[in-house]
Design a protein around this motif. Structure first.
Motif, PDB file in Angstrom:
ATOM      1  N   SER A 385       0.794  -1.225   0.000  1.00 52.33           N
ATOM      2  CA  SER A 385       0.000   0.000   0.000  1.00 52.33           C
ATOM      3  C   SER A 385       0.829   1.279   0.000  1.00 52.33           C
ATOM      4  N   PRO A 386       2.022   1.331   0.638  1.00 48.95           N
ATOM      5  CA  PRO A 386       2.774   2.591   0.551  1.00 48.95           C
ATOM      6  C   PRO A 386       3.160   2.906  -0.892  1.00 48.95           C
ATOM      7  N   ALA A 387       3.591   1.883  -1.634  1.00 50.58           N
ATOM      8  CA  ALA A 387       3.915   2.110  -3.041  1.00 50.58           C
ATOM      9  C   ALA A 387       2.665   2.497  -3.806  1.00 50.58           C
ATOM     10  N   ASP A 388       1.563   1.832  -3.479  1.00 48.95           N
ATOM     11  CA  ASP A 388       0.324   2.093  -4.215  1.00 48.95           C
ATOM     12  C   ASP A 388      -0.127   3.544  -4.047  1.00 48.95           C
ATOM     13  N   THR A 389       0.125   4.097  -2.867  1.00 45.15           N
ATOM     14  CA  THR A 389      -0.275   5.481  -2.645  1.00 45.15           C
ATOM     15  C   THR A 389       0.394   6.402  -3.659  1.00 45.15           C
ATOM     16  N   GLN A 390       1.645   6.055  -4.010  1.00 45.30           N
ATOM     17  CA  GLN A 390       2.326   6.842  -5.041  1.00 45.30           C
ATOM     18  C   GLN A 390       1.754   6.566  -6.429  1.00 45.30           C
ATOM     19  N   GLN A 391       1.345   5.315  -6.665  1.00 42.45           N
ATOM     20  CA  GLN A 391       0.971   4.918  -8.030  1.00 42.45           C
ATOM     21  C   GLN A 391      -0.489   5.225  -8.353  1.00 42.45           C
ATOM     22  N   THR A 392      -1.312   5.376  -7.323  1.00 45.62           N
ATOM     23  CA  THR A 392      -2.751   5.552  -7.541  1.00 45.62           C
ATOM     24  C   THR A 392      -3.018   6.690  -8.522  1.00 45.62           C
ATOM     25  N   ASP A 393      -3.938   6.422  -9.441  1.00 49.13           N
ATOM     26  CA  ASP A 393      -4.369   7.442 -10.399  1.00 49.13           C
ATOM     27  C   ASP A 393      -3.263   7.922 -11.325  1.00 49.13           C
ATOM     28  N   THR A 394      -2.195   7.127 -11.476  1.00 51.12           N
ATOM     29  CA  THR A 394      -1.199   7.485 -12.480  1.00 51.12           C
ATOM     30  C   THR A 394      -1.248   6.465 -13.615  1.00 51.12           C
ATOM     31  N   TYR A 395      -0.470   6.738 -14.657  1.00 49.39           N
ATOM     32  CA  TYR A 395      -0.427   5.829 -15.795  1.00 49.39           C
ATOM     33  C   TYR A 395       0.212   4.491 -15.449  1.00 49.39           C
ATOM     34  N   TYR A 396       0.887   4.409 -14.289  1.00 48.34           N
ATOM     35  CA  TYR A 396       1.437   3.120 -13.864  1.00 48.34           C
ATOM     36  C   TYR A 396       0.300   2.103 -13.691  1.00 48.34           C
TER      37      TYR A 396
END
Lengths: 650, 193, 102
Positions: A385-396
């Motif tokens: 989840s910490p990584a996901d917080t960065q990735q959320t709503d991005t093109y990743y």
């Protein structure tokens, strides 16, 4: 329910209403619109799905054109919202799901040794209702604007305040209609698999594809009602002013997200498992080895199906659901990678030491293993989840789910198309073009979605209609756009392949049975499959029954051929096989539904013709016998059981 | 036909049970939505202000007894007793209609007392949940009436017990859903404004 | 022909009298449920109501819906639906802190 009554009436009355003529079999258009043959319905599903796949593809190209350069002007912001929303809806609900339904309809009865599904008319109804729903959603383009709230339709963005056009009304009602189709079809196929297996075909002698499709039907049975409720809440909010997502009155818009993803995550497995099943048939065939760890394959599929219910909130890590929930769902999401990993391991182990033949279906299957693994790995990074917080709503995220959906599902479905094409149409697709198709698609796919990982980590938001120059997004966006056109080229190659192969096959005898040295029962019938499927229902003794009838072992344990495919295959010449009769009512029922929807959106009077069509067709359906004694299937039509019953009545 | 299937179970009955399994998730979602919003009555009446427990108890009892009459209708048909089958089917439909009538009365009373469909998240969730249940009961009544009609046309005989049984399954399911709704929505102490 | 999961239908359904007795039992439980509205029993109220609800549900499903006498396959589908619904929506309400802030 309806079939219940009709079967009872069937023996007693031949034409209870006496006011219509029952459709007869034939080969004209009328035969296609009234058919209850699972194979024709499968072909209809496939054709409709490919049609919507092309529409969704054109929408994707428009998105990529808009994003090719900074400050793009191809689509305005409003039109962009509609196009990316419809791209998602079309690809998921109108292309991937029905294409899987095409395989399910065509292959399940053949793989379990049945002549049709349990409820042939309901099966026809499922298809027509799906098509009605698909057309209904797309009508929105002409009637005031397409849905613009994303395929996930997050509240309150999907409410009338933020989405005032009729688009989201079409979304709520249209998906409800396709949902009816999925649910009815799922119940039908569940009963078919449980109840209509050939003698000796225990559950654990069923091919892996049938098993995976069985898990999918169960997921549909239990997941469709959840999205149905979510869509009803949305529809009632928009149509009747209900306050389910009205934050001013204390409602919580996260309600929608929960309901949507409680359905939405099982939906991911509803989409991927058919593809897993397809390549589990293709890989053993072209590796000339049985599937490695059949039991593990089946149980990991079941495990994925179960665990798929416990991971939904990983779509909501950034929505403020609290640290405990995030931690729990983070954990469960990492666990679900295990059964998926088991499958990947088993496919690789199946290929290990096999005499592999890289025909087009096999290439696409290997494509699934490799591309899906990439998507799976980026998925694991979301589980943290910490990584996901960065990735959320991005093109990743966009990159991730396209590696799963395109790399996992579309490649798998293409593998299936190439593999079973001779079974369905009686001629092969061109092998060379098939290989070119694969490589072009693989290159285009990686060019399109590979760079999106980078774009996402650089911070490019998804769902935005444009971006400013100077963020370093330009180059990769251009690469992705070029890649998307290469994908389009690969689909074009497929279509040309179809046309060329059909032309080449004209006037030729159908291709011989068993072109791939295949393993499961469907290949025991000639190509293309005759209307009655099996001349005689085979008795099953083992997994890979068809293969074991062709191959045995000698004294030294060497595998030797014991029979040629021609000797094992049935010749399809049986006559007078008892088959269910065609019917108009499934189609008429389906036509009624869009009228109900249009009536709710525009003018309540429009619901009247819809209601009349639905009620009339249902009652006519109930009183129409399943089998018309005057039906087209030969003089031996009435089977002995019916005859004896009548005799005892007298 | 049932002896021809792999499991020995009839297609129709199995399909109905699969459908009922599916319905659990539908009503589960509606009940959960209601529970989420039972406190969100905004400016309107709260559930504790407005529910009439004695009245709802009576209509709940009526629906519960309709399950008895449904099972008696099936039992009569199994014995080939067409007359009692019709009698109990009719009674079941009537009891269902009484329940629906009670619901219509309840809804109109609520609206008169200021609880409209759009008054608050609570009101929307309440009317949606009970409305969905009401629609299910009404469809059940339509099916039972269809059974009665085919009975009077001479087409509902001992051979058709399974049809009655399957419609009965649906009817009992709608009843057990109400058993849950009655307890969870009405009897558990409700917030007042 | 049939496989291992075969369970043929049991045709020995209960008698009408048995059905009446069950209905009577259901009526008594319902009366007890309604009585809790008038008689205050404090903290035991909600557990008591839940137990009575589950018992009623169970009785109707087992007897009126014939699950007691019918194939296990039917029970399996129904129980799967119930278990999935209860667990998924329990977690759903937990995330909304329903049980603590209700």
């Amino acid at each position: 329910m309806t079939d219940t009554m009709s079967e009872e009436t069937s023996t007693e009355e031949q034409r209870p209403l006496g006011v219509y003529t029952r459709p007869k079999g034939g080969n004209g258009w009328r035969d296609w619109v009234t058919t209850v043959d699972h194979k024709k319905i499968g072909i209809l599903y496939g054709a409709a799905a490919l049609f919507f796949f092309i529409i969704g593809g054109i929408e994707a190209l428009l998105i990529r054109l808009q994003l090719a350069t900074p400050n793009g002007t191809v689509l305005g912001a409003d039109m962009y919202n509609q196009v990316f929303t419809m791209h998602g809806i079309t690809m998921i609900f109108l292309a991937a799901m029905p294409l899987a339904a095409a395989f399910a309809n065509y292959l399940i009865p053949l793989q379990i040794g049945a002549r049709d599904v349990a409820f042939p008319r309901l099966n026809a109804m499922s298809f027509w209702v799906f098509l009605a729903g698909g057309i209904f959603i797309n009508l929105s383009w002409l009637l005031g604007g397409a849905p613009d709230g994303g395929w996930f339709g997050y509240a309150p963005n999907s409410g009338v305040v933020f989405s005032p056009s009729v688009g989201m009304d079409f979304y709520a009602i249209g998906l409800q209609i396709t949902g009816i189709a999925s649910l009815v079809s799922a119940i039908n196929l569940t009963v078919t698999i449980l109840n209509m297996r050939a003698p000796g075909m225990t559950l654990f002698k069923m091919p892996v594809l049938t098993w995976m499709l069985f898990v999918v039907q169960l997921l549909l049975v239990f997941a469709m009602p959840v999205i149905a409720v979510a869509l009803f809440l949305l529809m009632f909010s928009r149509q009747f002013g209900a306050n389910f997502f009205n934050t001013e009155m204390g409602a919580d818009p996260l309600l929608w997200q929960h309901l949507f993803w409680i359905f939405g995550h099982p939906e991911v497995y509803i989409l991927i498992l058919p593809s897993f099943g397809i390549i589990s048939e293709v890989i053993p065939t072209f590796s000339r080895k049985p599937i490695f760890g059949y039991d593990f394959m089946v149980f990991s599929g079941i495990a994925i199906g179960f665990m798929g219910w416990g991971v939904w909130a990983h779509h909501m890590f950034a929505s403020g659901i609290g640290p405990l929930s995030v931690a729990a769902f983070s954990l469960s999401t990492m666990f679900i990678a295990v059964p998926t990993g088991v499958k990947i391991l088993n496919w690789i182990a199946t290929m290990w030491g096999g005499r592999i033949k890289f025909s087009a279906p096999m290439l696409f299957s290997v494509g699934v293993i490799s591309m899906f693994t990439i998507g799976g790995l980026s998925g694991v990074t979301h589980a943290l989840s910490p990584a996901d917080t960065q990735q959320t709503d991005t093109y990743y995220v966009v990159a991730h789910f396209h590696y799963v959906i395109f790399g996992g599902i579309i490649f798998g479905l293409f593998a299936g198309l190439y593999f079973w094409w001779p079974k369905v149409f009686g001629h092969m697709l061109d092998e060379k073009m098939g290989k070119i198709n694969f490589w072009v698609m693989l290159v285009g796919f990686n060019m399109t979605f590979g760079p999106m990982h980078v774009l996402g980590l650089q911070g490019m938001s998804r769902r935005i209609d444009t971006y400013s120059p100077g963020f370093g997004f330009e180059a990769w966006n251009m690469v992705a756009t070029i890649g998307s056109f290469i994908i389009a080229l690969s689909v074009l190659i497929f279509l040309i392949n179809v046309v060329v192969s059909v032309k080449r096959a004209k006037g030729q005898p159908p291709c011989p049975p068993d072109p791939w040295d295949a393993r499961s029962l469907e290949w025991m019938t000639p190509n293309p499959t005759p209307e009655h499927n099996f001349d005689e229902i085979p008795t099953v003794e083992s997994l890979d029954e068809f293969w074991h009838r062709k191959w045995g072992t000698d004294e030294e344990g060497q595998i030797v051929r014991v029979a040629t495919a021609e000797e094992v295959c049935q010749d399809g010449t049986a006559t007078g096989v008892h088959l269910p009769s065609p019917s108009y009512w499934p189609l008429i029922f389906a036509i009624g539904l869009p009228f109900l929807g249009l009536g709710l959106i525009f003018n309540l009077w429009l619901t009247l013709p819809g209601a009349i069509l639905i009620v009339t067709s249902l009652y006519a359906w109930i009183f129409e016998p399943v089998d018309d004694p005057d039906g087209p299937h030969g003089e031996h039509h009435a089977d002995e059981k019916e005859v004896s019953e009548e005799a005892s009545d007298v | 036909m049932s002896e021809e299937t792999t499991t020995g179970l009839s297609h129709n009955k199995l399909a109905m049970w699969v459908f009922l399994g599916s319905e659990c998730l539908l009503f589960g979602a509606l009940i959960s939505t209601y529970l989420l919003y039972r406190n969100k009555f905004y400016d309107g009446p709260a559930p504790g202000d407005i529910f009439d427990i004695p009245f709802t108890s009576v209509s709940s009892f009526v629906l519960l007894m309709s399950s008895l009459t449904m099972v008696l209708a099936l039992s009569a048909l199994q014995k080939g007793d067409i007359r009692n089958n019709r009698l109990w089917l009719l009674t079941t439909a009537l009891l269902g209609a009484v329940f629906i009538g009670g619901q219509v009365y309840e809804f109109t009373t609520f609206i008169r007392e200021g609880l409209g469909y759009t008054t608050s998240p609570f009101s929307s969730a309440f009317f949606t949940l009970t409305g969905f249940h009401g629609v299910h009961v009404s469809l059940g009544i339509v099916m039972i009436m269809s059974l009665l009609i085919s009975s009077y046309r001479g087409k509902l005989t001992k051979k058709n017990t399974e049809t009655v049984e399957i419609i009965g399954l649906y009817w009992h399911f709608v009843d057990v859903v109400w058993i849950i709704i009655f307890t969870v929505i009405y009897l558990v102490p409700n917030p007042t404004s | 022909m049939s496989t291992s999961e075969t369970t043929t239908e049991d045709h020995e359904h209960p008698s009408d009298q048995k059905y009446m007795q069950i209905a009577l039992l259901l009526a008594v439980i319902t009366a007890a449920e309604v009585a809790t509205y008038f008689v205050h029993i404090g903290a035991a109220l909600i557990p008591t109501l839940m137990v009575m609800m589950v018992v009623k549900f169970f009785i109707v499903a087992a007897w009126f819906m014939h699950l007691r006498f019918d194939s296990k396959m039917f029970t399996r589908f129904f129980v799967t639906g119930i278990v999935l619904a209860v667990s998924v929506y329990f977690i759903f309400l937990t995330i909304f802190e329903f049980w603590t802030k209700g």
